[in-house]
Design a protein around this motif. Structure first.
Motif, short mmCIF file in Angstrom:
data_model
loop_
_atom_site.label_atom_id
_atom_site.label_comp_id
_atom_site.label_asym_id
_atom_site.label_seq_id
_atom_site.Cartn_x
_atom_site.Cartn_y
_atom_site.Cartn_z
N UNK A 160 0.84 -1.47 -0.12
CA UNK A 160 -0.24 0.36 0.33
C UNK A 160 1.20 1.68 -0.21
N UNK A 161 1.80 1.43 0.47
CA UNK A 161 2.88 2.53 0.84
C UNK A 161 3.52 2.33 -0.57
N UNK A 162 3.94 1.54 -1.15
CA UNK A 162 4.83 1.19 -2.48
C UNK A 162 3.62 2.05 -3.88
N UNK A 163 2.38 1.64 -3.29
CA UNK A 163 1.51 2.49 -4.03
C UNK A 163 0.49 3.75 -4.26
N UNK A 164 0.62 3.77 -2.66
CA UNK A 164 0.25 5.59 -2.45
C UNK A 164 1.75 6.27 -2.75
N UNK A 165 3.02 6.04 -3.03
CA UNK A 165 4.28 6.77 -4.23
C UNK A 165 4.20 6.75 -4.91
N UNK A 166 3.76 5.53 -5.76
CA UNK A 166 3.75 5.82 -7.00
C UNK A 166 2.78 6.52 -8.10
N UNK A 167 1.53 6.59 -7.09
CA UNK A 167 0.86 7.08 -7.30
C UNK A 167 0.35 8.72 -7.23
N UNK A 168 1.29 9.23 -6.51
CA UNK A 168 1.73 10.71 -5.72
C UNK A 168 2.49 10.86 -7.47
N UNK A 169 3.70 10.70 -7.17
CA UNK A 169 4.12 10.73 -8.81
C UNK A 169 4.09 10.62 -9.80
N UNK A 170 3.07 9.72 -10.37
CA UNK A 170 2.37 10.22 -11.26
C UNK A 170 1.11 10.80 -11.48
N UNK A 171 0.65 11.33 -10.54
CA UNK A 171 -0.68 11.86 -10.27
C UNK A 171 -0.11 13.46 -11.85
N UNK A 172 -1.42 14.00 -12.16
CA UNK A 172 -1.46 14.82 -13.14
C UNK A 172 -1.33 16.23 -11.64
N UNK A 173 -1.59 16.03 -10.75
CA UNK A 173 -1.74 17.06 -9.86
C UNK A 173 -0.52 17.33 -8.95
N UNK A 174 0.67 15.82 -8.71
CA UNK A 174 1.61 16.58 -7.75
C UNK A 174 2.81 15.48 -7.97
N UNK A 175 2.84 15.02 -9.29
CA UNK A 175 3.51 13.85 -10.12
C UNK A 175 5.16 14.87 -10.43
N UNK A 176 5.55 14.14 -10.82
CA UNK A 176 6.70 14.23 -11.65
C UNK A 176 6.40 14.65 -12.75
N UNK A 177 6.93 15.63 -13.95
CA UNK A 177 6.66 16.32 -14.98
C UNK A 177 7.14 15.36 -16.28
N UNK A 178 6.16 14.78 -16.87
CA UNK A 178 6.17 13.99 -18.02
C UNK A 178 7.23 14.93 -19.31
N UNK A 179 7.26 16.12 -19.31
CA UNK A 179 8.02 16.62 -20.01
C UNK A 179 9.73 16.52 -19.52
#
Length: 62
Positions: A7-26
């Motif tokens: 669950x922790x690993x998934x929460x981290x991945x979701x945060x980093x992939x989120x459009x609002x909070x994640x890392x820029x795909x650019x």
């Protein structure tokens, strides 16, 4: 314990992939996001072997 770790690993991945909070795909490739996710997970796993964290408990008390 495995469910919590997953669950922790998934929460981290979701945060980093989120459009609002994640890392820029650019600026970050998919592989870089996965690497950052794993680095963060390793840090959390080491810093929080128990709750409260023995590592952060010392820094707050100081």
């Amino acid at each position: 314990m495995t469910l919590i770790r997953d669950a922790v690993r998934t929460a981290i991945e979701d945060f980093l992939w989120s459009d609002a909070t994640g890392l820029s795909v650019e600026f970050y490739t998919e592989e870089e996001v996965k690497e950052r996710s794993e680095e963060i997970f390793r840090h959390v796993s080491r810093a929080y072997p128990t709750i409260p964290s023995p590592f952060y408990e010392k820094t707050v008390a100081a």
